[in-house]
Design a protein around this motif. Structure first.
Motif, PDB file in Angstrom:
ATOM      1  N   ASN A  31       0.876  -1.173   0.000  1.00 34.33           N
ATOM      2  CA  ASN A  31       0.000   0.000   0.000  1.00 34.33           C
ATOM      3  C   ASN A  31       0.911   1.219   0.000  1.00 34.33           C
ATOM      4  N   LEU A  32       1.130   1.764  -1.199  1.00 33.54           N
ATOM      5  CA  LEU A  32       2.129   2.803  -1.377  1.00 33.54           C
ATOM      6  C   LEU A  32       1.521   4.194  -1.368  1.00 33.54           C
ATOM      7  N   ASP A  33       2.116   5.082  -0.600  1.00 32.32           N
ATOM      8  CA  ASP A  33       1.741   6.495  -0.604  1.00 32.32           C
ATOM      9  C   ASP A  33       2.395   7.171  -1.804  1.00 32.32           C
ATOM     10  N   ALA A  34       1.991   8.402  -2.050  1.00 27.09           N
ATOM     11  CA  ALA A  34       2.578   9.171  -3.150  1.00 27.09           C
ATOM     12  C   ALA A  34       4.089   9.258  -2.972  1.00 27.09           C
ATOM     13  N   GLY A  35       4.814   9.192  -4.076  1.00 25.98           N
ATOM     14  CA  GLY A  35       6.265   9.305  -4.039  1.00 25.98           C
ATOM     15  C   GLY A  35       6.913   8.430  -5.086  1.00 25.98           C
ATOM     16  N   THR A  36       8.224   8.281  -4.956  1.00 29.17           N
ATOM     17  CA  THR A  36       8.999   7.469  -5.885  1.00 29.17           C
ATOM     18  C   THR A  36       9.629   6.316  -5.117  1.00 29.17           C
ATOM     19  N   TYR A  37       9.547   5.138  -5.697  1.00 25.11           N
ATOM     20  CA  TYR A  37      10.069   3.906  -5.111  1.00 25.11           C
ATOM     21  C   TYR A  37      10.968   3.224  -6.141  1.00 25.11           C
ATOM     22  N   LEU A  38      11.780   2.285  -5.715  1.00 25.34           N
ATOM     23  CA  LEU A  38      12.513   1.426  -6.640  1.00 25.34           C
ATOM     24  C   LEU A  38      11.855   0.058  -6.612  1.00 25.34           C
ATOM     25  N   VAL A  39      11.552  -0.472  -7.793  1.00 21.74           N
ATOM     26  CA  VAL A  39      10.907  -1.784  -7.889  1.00 21.74           C
ATOM     27  C   VAL A  39      11.766  -2.721  -8.726  1.00 21.74           C
ATOM     28  N   GLU A  40      11.597  -4.006  -8.453  1.00 24.28           N
ATOM     29  CA  GLU A  40      12.292  -5.037  -9.229  1.00 24.28           C
ATOM     30  C   GLU A  40      11.284  -6.083  -9.672  1.00 24.28           C
ATOM     31  N   HIS A  41      11.599  -6.718 -10.783  1.00 22.59           N
ATOM     32  CA  HIS A  41      10.737  -7.757 -11.342  1.00 22.59           C
ATOM     33  C   HIS A  41      11.167  -9.140 -10.853  1.00 22.59           C
TER      34      HIS A  41
ATOM     35  N   ALA B 187      16.580  -2.263 -11.667  1.00 20.23           N
ATOM     36  CA  ALA B 187      15.588  -1.735 -10.739  1.00 20.23           C
ATOM     37  C   ALA B 187      15.049  -0.459 -11.373  1.00 20.23           C
ATOM     38  N   LEU B 188      13.751  -0.247 -11.236  1.00 23.29           N
ATOM     39  CA  LEU B 188      13.104   0.893 -11.887  1.00 23.29           C
ATOM     40  C   LEU B 188      12.515   1.849 -10.876  1.00 23.29           C
ATOM     41  N   PRO B 189      12.585   3.161 -11.141  1.00 27.36           N
ATOM     42  CA  PRO B 189      11.851   4.088 -10.301  1.00 27.36           C
ATOM     43  C   PRO B 189      10.361   4.015 -10.641  1.00 27.36           C
ATOM     44  N   LEU B 190       9.549   3.803  -9.645  1.00 25.52           N
ATOM     45  CA  LEU B 190       8.098   3.768  -9.805  1.00 25.52           C
ATOM     46  C   LEU B 190       7.546   5.029  -9.163  1.00 25.52           C
ATOM     47  N   THR B 191       6.827   5.829  -9.943  1.00 29.28           N
ATOM     48  CA  THR B 191       6.221   7.051  -9.441  1.00 29.28           C
ATOM     49  C   THR B 191       4.762   6.770  -9.113  1.00 29.28           C
TER      50      THR B 191
END
Length: 142
Positions: free
Chosen positions: A70-80, A116-120
């Motif tokens: 459950n992600l709040d607004a912002g930027t995260y790093l995600v991996e597949h 790893a990708l930045p997820l906005t």
């Protein structure tokens, strides 16, 4: 062309669902919060990774096999979950329409491996389930 893309991938969650007509959907494995910024210089001697913390999933129901972020607004790093090994073949990686239509996105890249990708994430936030299909890998660019 789909078979071409699939042959460069490993780590499928459910290949029959993920591979379809020229594209392969990639699934969410991890989400990291960015704690400290990294550094990028000209020569690479002062290159420093960003400091991150993995975010745990939360169960919505005690019987669930998979949890939710459950992600709040912002930027995260995600991996597949999947791994791409395509040293001499370049693929297009883009966010899935389902992700974009909910206000979240990651950059479109041309890749030979999966970084790893930045997820906005937008102001209202987003809930993402473990193994959610978040990205699309398109057939080789020739």
């Amino acid at each position: 062309m789909t078979d071409d893309a699939a042959t460069f991938l490993s780590g499928f969650v459910h290949e029959e669902t993920q591979v379809d007509d020229g594209v392969v959907d990639l699934t969410l494995a991890t989400v990291h919060r960015l704690d400290e910024g990294g550094a990028v210089d000209f020569g690479g001697d002062e290159l420093a990774a960003a400091e991150t913390t993995p975010i745990d999933t939360e169960s919505r129901d005690g019987d669930d096999d998979y949890g939710w972020w459950n992600l709040d607004a912002g930027t995260y790093l995600v991996e597949h979950n999947e791994r791409l090994d395509a040293e001499n073949t370049t693929f297009s990686l883009q966010p899935r329409t389902e992700l974009v239509e909910r206000g979240a996105t990651h950059p479109t890249l041309f890749v030979t491996e999966l970084p790893a990708l930045p997820l906005t994430v937008p102001e209202p936030g987003i809930a993402l389930k473990e193994n959610a299909r978040i990205s699309t890998l398109r057939s080789p660019i020739r």
